[in-house]
Design a protein around this motif. Sequence first.
Motif, PDB file in Angstrom:
ATOM      1  N   LEU A 185      -9.056  15.266   0.465  1.00  0.00           N
ATOM      2  CA  LEU A 185      -9.333  14.224  -0.523  1.00  0.00           C
ATOM      3  C   LEU A 185      -9.329  14.800  -1.937  1.00  0.00           C
ATOM      4  N   ALA A 186      -9.923  15.978  -2.101  1.00  0.00           N
ATOM      5  CA  ALA A 186      -9.975  16.610  -3.425  1.00  0.00           C
ATOM      6  C   ALA A 186      -8.580  16.959  -3.919  1.00  0.00           C
ATOM      7  N   GLU A 187      -7.701  17.379  -3.019  1.00  0.00           N
ATOM      8  CA  GLU A 187      -6.328  17.697  -3.409  1.00  0.00           C
ATOM      9  C   GLU A 187      -5.637  16.506  -4.053  1.00  0.00           C
ATOM     10  N   HIS A 188      -6.037  15.313  -3.652  1.00  0.00           N
ATOM     11  CA  HIS A 188      -5.420  14.094  -4.181  1.00  0.00           C
ATOM     12  C   HIS A 188      -6.295  13.403  -5.222  1.00  0.00           C
ATOM     13  N   GLY A 189      -7.347  14.103  -5.658  1.00  0.00           N
ATOM     14  CA  GLY A 189      -8.203  13.546  -6.704  1.00  0.00           C
ATOM     15  C   GLY A 189      -9.022  12.357  -6.261  1.00  0.00           C
ATOM     16  N   TYR A 248       0.815  -1.208   0.000  1.00  0.00           N
ATOM     17  CA  TYR A 248       0.000   0.000   0.000  1.00  0.00           C
ATOM     18  C   TYR A 248       0.850   1.259   0.000  1.00  0.00           C
ATOM     19  N   GLU A 249       0.420   2.246  -0.773  1.00  0.00           N
ATOM     20  CA  GLU A 249       0.960   3.594  -0.679  1.00  0.00           C
ATOM     21  C   GLU A 249       0.293   4.285   0.507  1.00  0.00           C
ATOM     22  N   PHE A 250       1.069   5.072   1.223  1.00  0.00           N
ATOM     23  CA  PHE A 250       0.663   5.676   2.484  1.00  0.00           C
ATOM     24  C   PHE A 250       0.447   7.169   2.283  1.00  0.00           C
ATOM     25  N   LEU A 251      -0.785   7.645   2.504  1.00  0.00           N
ATOM     26  CA  LEU A 251      -1.113   9.045   2.275  1.00  0.00           C
ATOM     27  C   LEU A 251      -1.779   9.626   3.523  1.00  0.00           C
ATOM     28  N   PRO A 252      -1.014  10.323   4.379  1.00  0.00           N
ATOM     29  CA  PRO A 252      -1.641  10.969   5.540  1.00  0.00           C
ATOM     30  C   PRO A 252      -2.525  12.126   5.088  1.00  0.00           C
ATOM     31  N   LEU A 253      -3.775  12.146   5.535  1.00  0.00           N
ATOM     32  CA  LEU A 253      -4.691  13.234   5.222  1.00  0.00           C
ATOM     33  C   LEU A 253      -4.711  14.279   6.336  1.00  0.00           C
ATOM     34  N   VAL A 254      -4.838  13.805   7.579  1.00  0.00           N
ATOM     35  CA  VAL A 254      -4.900  14.695   8.736  1.00  0.00           C
ATOM     36  C   VAL A 254      -3.937  14.169   9.796  1.00  0.00           C
ATOM     37  N   GLN A 255      -3.151  15.068  10.344  1.00  0.00           N
ATOM     38  CA  GLN A 255      -2.167  14.718  11.362  1.00  0.00           C
ATOM     39  C   GLN A 255      -2.794  14.810  12.749  1.00  0.00           C
ATOM     40  N   GLY A 256      -2.654  13.761  13.528  1.00  0.00           N
ATOM     41  CA  GLY A 256      -3.178  13.779  14.888  1.00  0.00           C
ATOM     42  C   GLY A 256      -2.395  14.720  15.790  1.00  0.00           C
ATOM     43  N   TYR A 257      -3.057  15.167  16.859  1.00  0.00           N
ATOM     44  CA  TYR A 257      -2.428  16.136  17.778  1.00  0.00           C
ATOM     45  C   TYR A 257      -2.467  15.604  19.206  1.00  0.00           C
ATOM     46  N   PRO A 258      -1.324  15.625  19.928  1.00  0.00           N
ATOM     47  CA  PRO A 258      -1.242  15.027  21.267  1.00  0.00           C
ATOM     48  C   PRO A 258      -1.561  16.018  22.381  1.00  0.00           C
ATOM     49  N   GLY A 274     -16.008  17.996  13.266  1.00  0.00           N
ATOM     50  CA  GLY A 274     -15.333  19.249  12.929  1.00  0.00           C
ATOM     51  C   GLY A 274     -14.311  19.126  11.820  1.00  0.00           C
ATOM     52  N   MET A 275     -14.041  17.908  11.390  1.00  0.00           N
ATOM     53  CA  MET A 275     -13.020  17.662  10.371  1.00  0.00           C
ATOM     54  C   MET A 275     -13.608  17.517   8.973  1.00  0.00           C
ATOM     55  N   ARG A 276     -14.913  17.646   8.829  1.00  0.00           N
ATOM     56  CA  ARG A 276     -15.543  17.276   7.565  1.00  0.00           C
ATOM     57  C   ARG A 276     -15.086  18.137   6.387  1.00  0.00           C
ATOM     58  N   SER A 277     -15.072  19.454   6.534  1.00  0.00           N
ATOM     59  CA  SER A 277     -14.658  20.295   5.404  1.00  0.00           C
ATOM     60  C   SER A 277     -13.194  20.059   5.070  1.00  0.00           C
ATOM     61  N   LEU A 278     -12.372  19.830   6.089  1.00  0.00           N
ATOM     62  CA  LEU A 278     -10.955  19.547   5.861  1.00  0.00           C
ATOM     63  C   LEU A 278     -10.783  18.231   5.109  1.00  0.00           C
ATOM     64  N   LEU A 279     -11.514  17.199   5.518  1.00  0.00           N
ATOM     65  CA  LEU A 279     -11.434  15.919   4.817  1.00  0.00           C
ATOM     66  C   LEU A 279     -11.813  16.078   3.347  1.00  0.00           C
ATOM     67  N   ARG A 280     -12.879  16.805   3.094  1.00  0.00           N
ATOM     68  CA  ARG A 280     -13.320  17.010   1.706  1.00  0.00           C
ATOM     69  C   ARG A 280     -12.217  17.669   0.886  1.00  0.00           C
TER      70      ARG A 280
END
Length: 254
Positions: free
Chosen positions: A55-59, A4-14, A46-52
């Motif tokens: 994902l769009a940035e990567h087609g 699998y190719e690995f594509l982080p979309l959102v970085q977790g925060y500690p 709260g992450m929905r617009s960011l996810l959209r």
Amino acid sequence: MSGYEFLPLVQGYPGKSTEHGGLGWSSVTVLSGHDRLVLVDSGGFGMRSLLRSRLAEHGIEPGAITDVLLTHAHYDHAANYPLFPRAAVWISAAEVEWASAAGATFMPLPELYAQDLAHNPRTRRITADGAFLPGLEAFATPGHTPGCLVYRAAGTGGPILFSGDAAKNRAELLSVTADMSLDPAASRASIERIRDLWREDPSTVLVPGHDVPMRWVDGRPRYEGTRRAGIRAWFATDLSATTSFDLTDPEGNR
């Protein structure tokens, strides 16, 4: 067969909010391979617009996601699976049973989503450790919740281990202690198991639920990548004037 190719979309925060409850800033990742597009955890409301946008940035269209892997049922990891209408949703059978029976509680558990998972025909229950899709394995790591799972993917550059909130951040991995757990003793055993899985192969990248991806190097976790986090606030009387707060590590800890 390739991995699998690995594509982080959102970085977790500690981190935690000091006044407004949980931040809910969890890691979300896409895996591409074996004719599949796999989302590992789906993030919170709260992450929905960011996810959209990510994902769009990567087609990637939401309908192209074939599988959603949920590490556990808390809202910040599980709430967005309905946005991927064609995906099978993989989760521990023990987690579905616990979450759907819990009802409305003051835990970070989206009770209506838990009920949906229990009856949704797209839900796939994982009942045992081992392979469940090509190049993907699951391991039971209870404690934070009763049905927490860790996932391991065969990546093109080596294994990728997703620890979810069984081990949320580097501090938990080093201390072998969970900050938030329904069963601290089980969490300790699960973190030990995660560390063992991590160290099986020195090329393994571990993606925690709330931290930057990391490798095990010279007996310690080493971050892979740079932390990115911040807040913009409206404190002035002019809507165009904002104050920015950088929430990255001021000590530069690596």
